[in-house]
Design a protein around this motif. Sequence first.
Motif, PDB file in Angstrom:
ATOM      1  N   LEU A  98       0.663  18.968  38.767  1.00  7.33           N
ATOM      2  CA  LEU A  98       2.066  18.566  38.608  1.00  7.33           C
ATOM      3  C   LEU A  98       2.970  19.753  38.298  1.00  7.33           C
ATOM      4  O   LEU A  98       4.062  19.895  38.870  1.00  7.33           O
ATOM      5  N   LEU A  99       2.528  20.615  37.380  1.00  7.44           N
ATOM      6  CA  LEU A  99       3.376  21.712  36.928  1.00  7.44           C
ATOM      7  C   LEU A  99       3.637  22.750  38.012  1.00  7.44           C
ATOM      8  O   LEU A  99       4.690  23.399  38.015  1.00  7.44           O
ATOM      9  N   ARG A 158      13.232  25.219  45.176  1.00  7.28           N
ATOM     10  CA  ARG A 158      12.330  25.015  46.307  1.00  7.28           C
ATOM     11  C   ARG A 158      11.757  26.373  46.687  1.00  7.28           C
ATOM     12  O   ARG A 158      12.439  27.205  47.285  1.00  7.28           O
ATOM     13  N   LEU A 159      10.510  26.594  46.317  1.00  7.25           N
ATOM     14  CA  LEU A 159       9.880  27.877  46.578  1.00  7.25           C
ATOM     15  C   LEU A 159       9.435  27.964  48.039  1.00  7.25           C
ATOM     16  O   LEU A 159       9.018  26.973  48.636  1.00  7.25           O
ATOM     17  N   GLU A 160       9.508  29.149  48.580  1.00  6.12           N
ATOM     18  CA  GLU A 160       9.106  29.382  49.960  1.00  6.12           C
ATOM     19  C   GLU A 160       8.215  30.617  50.037  1.00  6.12           C
ATOM     20  O   GLU A 160       8.144  31.418  49.120  1.00  6.12           O
ATOM     21  N   ARG A 161       7.511  30.735  51.156  1.00  7.25           N
ATOM     22  CA  ARG A 161       6.699  31.902  51.488  1.00  7.25           C
ATOM     23  C   ARG A 161       5.643  32.184  50.419  1.00  7.25           C
ATOM     24  O   ARG A 161       4.904  31.307  50.018  1.00  7.25           O
ATOM     25  N   LEU A 180       1.396  30.718  46.488  1.00 10.23           N
ATOM     26  CA  LEU A 180       0.778  30.956  45.187  1.00 10.23           C
ATOM     27  C   LEU A 180       0.701  29.666  44.375  1.00 10.23           C
ATOM     28  O   LEU A 180      -0.342  29.355  43.783  1.00 10.23           O
ATOM     29  N   PHE A 181       1.786  28.907  44.372  1.00 13.48           N
ATOM     30  CA  PHE A 181       1.790  27.639  43.637  1.00 13.48           C
ATOM     31  C   PHE A 181       0.774  26.664  44.243  1.00 13.48           C
ATOM     32  O   PHE A 181       0.070  25.957  43.506  1.00 13.48           O
ATOM     33  N   HIS A 182       0.697  26.606  45.562  1.00 18.52           N
ATOM     34  CA  HIS A 182      -0.282  25.715  46.191  1.00 18.52           C
ATOM     35  C   HIS A 182      -1.713  26.159  45.870  1.00 18.52           C
ATOM     36  O   HIS A 182      -2.605  25.311  45.693  1.00 18.52           O
ATOM     37  N   ALA A 183      -1.940  27.464  45.779  1.00 13.79           N
ATOM     38  CA  ALA A 183      -3.276  27.958  45.432  1.00 13.79           C
ATOM     39  C   ALA A 183      -3.656  27.522  44.015  1.00 13.79           C
ATOM     40  O   ALA A 183      -4.803  27.127  43.763  1.00 13.79           O
ATOM     41  N   GLY A 238      -6.449  23.474  40.381  1.00 14.66           N
ATOM     42  CA  GLY A 238      -6.439  22.282  39.537  1.00 14.66           C
ATOM     43  C   GLY A 238      -7.208  21.138  40.166  1.00 14.66           C
ATOM     44  O   GLY A 238      -7.945  20.412  39.479  1.00 14.66           O
ATOM     45  N   PHE A 239      -7.070  20.970  41.490  1.00 15.55           N
ATOM     46  CA  PHE A 239      -7.802  19.914  42.187  1.00 15.55           C
ATOM     47  C   PHE A 239      -9.307  20.184  42.164  1.00 15.55           C
ATOM     48  O   PHE A 239     -10.113  19.267  41.960  1.00 15.55           O
TER      49      PHE A 239
END
Length: 205
Positions: free
Chosen positions: A145-146, A71-74, A79-82, A87-88
């Motif tokens: 997804l990744l 579970r990544l935080e901060r 970065l993952f959400h960006a 991708g979206f």
Amino acid sequence: MDVLRVVLAWTVFAVFHSLTVSEGYERRVRRLIGDEAFDAYHRLAFTAYSAVAFVLLLLYVRTVPDPPLYRLERIPRLLFHAIQLGGFAFLLWTPWDLKEFLGFRQWERRRKGEAREEGHAGRLFTGRAYGVVRHPLYLGCSVILLFHPVQTRNSAISTAMVVLYFYVGTFFEERRLLVQFGEAYSAYRRKVPRFLPLRRVSRSR
């Protein structure tokens, strides 16, 4: 054993989905219900029973014990959400008709007595995201997804199976596109990479 259960569940779904989009299945259904009914209703029916099969798959996977992986935080989470947003955005850059994809537009044409749009359906589109990779919808969904910042064991296995199915599916899909578009698609394949936006370096002697 739990890992095998998840893998087998996704494998069964992949086989079912592949068979119901195969050319042999299409020919048999066309003979059974006729070309006009197939063009009007099959895509909508395919969407419906695929959705039911997918929901059943998810319900089954939820019964399998599922320990957390990470579970990544901060900053890593941001970065993952960006990357997911990228991708979206790539999906939005890919022109596709959702109603046509789900089968509603075909049903509407049959209800209104309109002819099938052969000119549009027979045109090979290679612009926008299709000029980056040949399967931008698969790539965009795979990125989303990744790069999810929260993963459990089952979600990671499911993601791997989906991305693998996307990639393997490109080979079967392109076989049909080659039949449909011939040399035009062959030329397109030589210029645009399949799944990742990486240009092949030509070797010179």
